[in-house]
Design an enzyme around this catalytic site. Sequence first.
Site, short mmCIF file in Angstrom:
data_model
loop_
_atom_site.label_atom_id
_atom_site.label_comp_id
_atom_site.label_asym_id
_atom_site.label_seq_id
_atom_site.Cartn_x
_atom_site.Cartn_y
_atom_site.Cartn_z
N ASP A 113 0.86 -1.18 0.00
CA ASP A 113 0.00 0.00 0.00
C ASP A 113 0.90 1.23 0.00
OD1 ASP A 113 -1.98 -1.88 0.41
OD2 ASP A 113 -2.74 -1.01 2.27
N ASP B 131 0.37 3.87 1.61
CA ASP B 131 0.26 4.61 2.87
C ASP B 131 0.90 3.88 4.05
OD1 ASP B 131 -1.60 2.56 3.38
OD2 ASP B 131 -3.31 3.83 2.85
N TRP C 155 -13.26 -1.94 -2.58
CA TRP C 155 -12.47 -2.21 -1.40
C TRP C 155 -12.71 -3.61 -0.84
CZ3 TRP C 155 -12.91 -3.74 3.57
CH2 TRP C 155 -11.83 -3.49 4.42
N GLU D 20 -9.56 -8.86 -1.81
CA GLU D 20 -8.43 -9.30 -2.64
C GLU D 20 -7.30 -9.87 -1.79
OE1 GLU D 20 -8.65 -6.12 -1.76
OE2 GLU D 20 -6.61 -5.96 -1.01
N ASP D 21 -7.14 -9.32 -0.58
CA ASP D 21 -6.06 -9.80 0.28
C ASP D 21 -6.38 -11.20 0.84
OD1 ASP D 21 -8.14 -8.57 1.62
OD2 ASP D 21 -6.90 -7.68 3.17
N MET E 133 0.27 3.71 9.30
CA MET E 133 -0.52 3.99 8.09
C MET E 133 -0.85 5.49 8.09
SD MET E 133 -4.20 2.62 6.64
CE MET E 133 -3.86 0.88 6.67
N HIS F 30 -6.23 8.35 6.36
CA HIS F 30 -7.00 8.68 5.15
C HIS F 30 -8.43 8.21 5.29
CE1 HIS F 30 -7.19 4.50 3.72
NE2 HIS F 30 -5.96 4.37 4.19
N ARG G 291 -11.80 6.57 3.12
CA ARG G 291 -12.01 5.67 1.96
C ARG G 291 -12.07 6.53 0.69
NH1 ARG G 291 -14.75 0.94 2.44
NH2 ARG G 291 -13.38 0.68 4.22
C1 UD2 Z 1 -6.52 -2.51 3.79
C2 UD2 Z 1 -5.28 -3.34 3.47
C3 UD2 Z 1 -4.97 -3.19 1.98
C4 UD2 Z 1 -6.12 -3.69 1.15
C5 UD2 Z 1 -7.40 -2.94 1.57
C6 UD2 Z 1 -8.65 -3.53 0.95
C7 UD2 Z 1 -3.82 -3.51 5.41
C8 UD2 Z 1 -2.79 -2.87 6.26
N1 UD2 Z 1 -4.19 -2.85 4.30
O1 UD2 Z 1 -6.14 -1.14 3.61
O2 UD2 Z 1 -3.80 -3.92 1.63
O3 UD2 Z 1 -6.27 -5.08 1.28
O4 UD2 Z 1 -7.61 -2.94 2.98
O5 UD2 Z 1 -8.66 -3.39 -0.43
O6 UD2 Z 1 -4.28 -4.59 5.72
N2 UD2 Z 1 -5.30 3.06 -3.45
C9 UD2 Z 1 -5.01 4.22 -4.14
N3 UD2 Z 1 -6.04 5.02 -4.57
C10 UD2 Z 1 -7.34 4.73 -4.31
C11 UD2 Z 1 -7.63 3.56 -3.59
C12 UD2 Z 1 -6.59 2.75 -3.14
O7 UD2 Z 1 -3.84 4.54 -4.38
O8 UD2 Z 1 -8.21 5.51 -4.74
C13 UD2 Z 1 -4.20 2.11 -3.11
C14 UD2 Z 1 -3.21 2.67 -2.11
O9 UD2 Z 1 -1.96 2.09 -2.35
C15 UD2 Z 1 -3.82 2.21 -0.82
C16 UD2 Z 1 -4.27 0.80 -1.19
O10 UD2 Z 1 -4.75 0.92 -2.52
O11 UD2 Z 1 -2.89 2.24 0.24
C17 UD2 Z 1 -5.32 0.17 -0.27
O12 UD2 Z 1 -6.45 1.02 -0.14
P1 UD2 Z 1 -6.84 1.70 1.27
O13 UD2 Z 1 -5.63 2.32 1.83
O14 UD2 Z 1 -8.02 2.57 1.07
O15 UD2 Z 1 -7.29 0.45 2.12
P2 UD2 Z 1 -7.09 0.15 3.71
O16 UD2 Z 1 -6.31 1.22 4.36
O17 UD2 Z 1 -8.38 -0.18 4.31
MN MN Z 2 -4.75 2.50 3.77
#
Ligand code: UD2
Ligand code: MN
Length: 296
Positions: free
Chosen positions: A146, A148, A208, A211-212, A238, A241, A243
């Site tokens: 990711d 972030d 969202w 996939e993981d 992290m 941010h 969604r």
């Molecule tokens: C969690 C997971 C992440 C992923 C996600 C569900 C952890 C620590 N992280 O993060 O790996 O599985 O859930 O999909 O478990 N991004 C962009 N632009 C966008 C949307 C996403 O650049 O408009 C990229 C970016 O690299 C981001 C990543 O996708 O860090 C994951 O998206 P998130 O940060 O919104 O998801 P998060 O924090 O819930």
């Molecule tokens: Mn994130």
Amino acid sequence: MAVTRLTEQTQTLKGKTTEVQTKLSSCPETSPHLVGPLHVEFNWSRTMEAVRTECGSSLLEGGRYKPPDCISHHKVAIIIPFRNRHQHLIQWLYYLHPVLQRQQLDYGVYIINQDGEGMFNKARLMNVGFAEALKEYNYTCFVFSDVDLIPMNDRNIYGCFSKPRHLSVAVDKFGFMLPYSTIFGGVVSLSKEQYLAINGFSNNYWGWGGEDDDIYQRIAIKSMSITRPDMATGRFKMIKHERDVHNELNLHRGEILEKTSSTMEEDGINSLRYTINKIEKDTLYTFITVDIGSPK
Ligand code: UD2
Ligand code: MN
């Protein structure tokens, strides 16, 4: 083991330029440059230009690096799925380049930017990163991160091991704990062989989530297990941010996940379709803008 690498050294001997061969040995098992826990904070606002000035001098074009004094154990492509997170990217580059260099990795940074405003598909972007990085260099290891997530300890090696590895085990957002035992999101590493054994990632998770867990399923179905660093080494911050728009919760993720064992042979790197719209080489990274299509 001494390994020969042809280095292009220019010697100005009566105006003559010569190429010389130097013998380089393998890097030590543990890099002597590691410092352990790192101070990470986000209340600053450097520009990309400032980070380029601070971190760019040791890099080759496209965010490439090799240790100058030894042959690395790891040829790593760092793949970052991306859209519209410019500020996070600046912070990631500022913190990660020095860490990756202290880890004595032979690495390249690939930002895989989803073109257009369609629904985000993180796993498909990661598959594109795998395919595109391999066109450039004989990478043997892939770290998917990711944008972030920043490591708080440089002993958490961004390399590949005998099993797929989950690196981000203690994220501040989750209270520095695993939210559940099979989580395999955030920052993960797979060798080329491990990645190909699971046919890469699913292309079918739009929005969202899911996939993981699908990647974890693929690994388990192929009778592999995962490794993790200990909870002190695996600490991460992290960047805060909301969604993102067009990355809304995927309400179909459960039903796709149930079918992974019957779909994974046809859905993965072997069925990936995409169109590259632009490849930009910055000092700090290779930025690949890609049209990955939209849900059927
Ligand atoms: C969690 C997971 C992440 C992923 C996600 C569900 C952890 C620590 N992280 O993060 O790996 O599985 O859930 O999909 O478990 N991004 C962009 N632009 C966008 C949307 C996403 O650049 O408009 C990229 C970016 O690299 C981001 C990543 O996708 O860090 C994951 O998206 P998130 O940060 O919104 O998801 P998060 O924090 O819930
Ligand atoms: Mn994130």
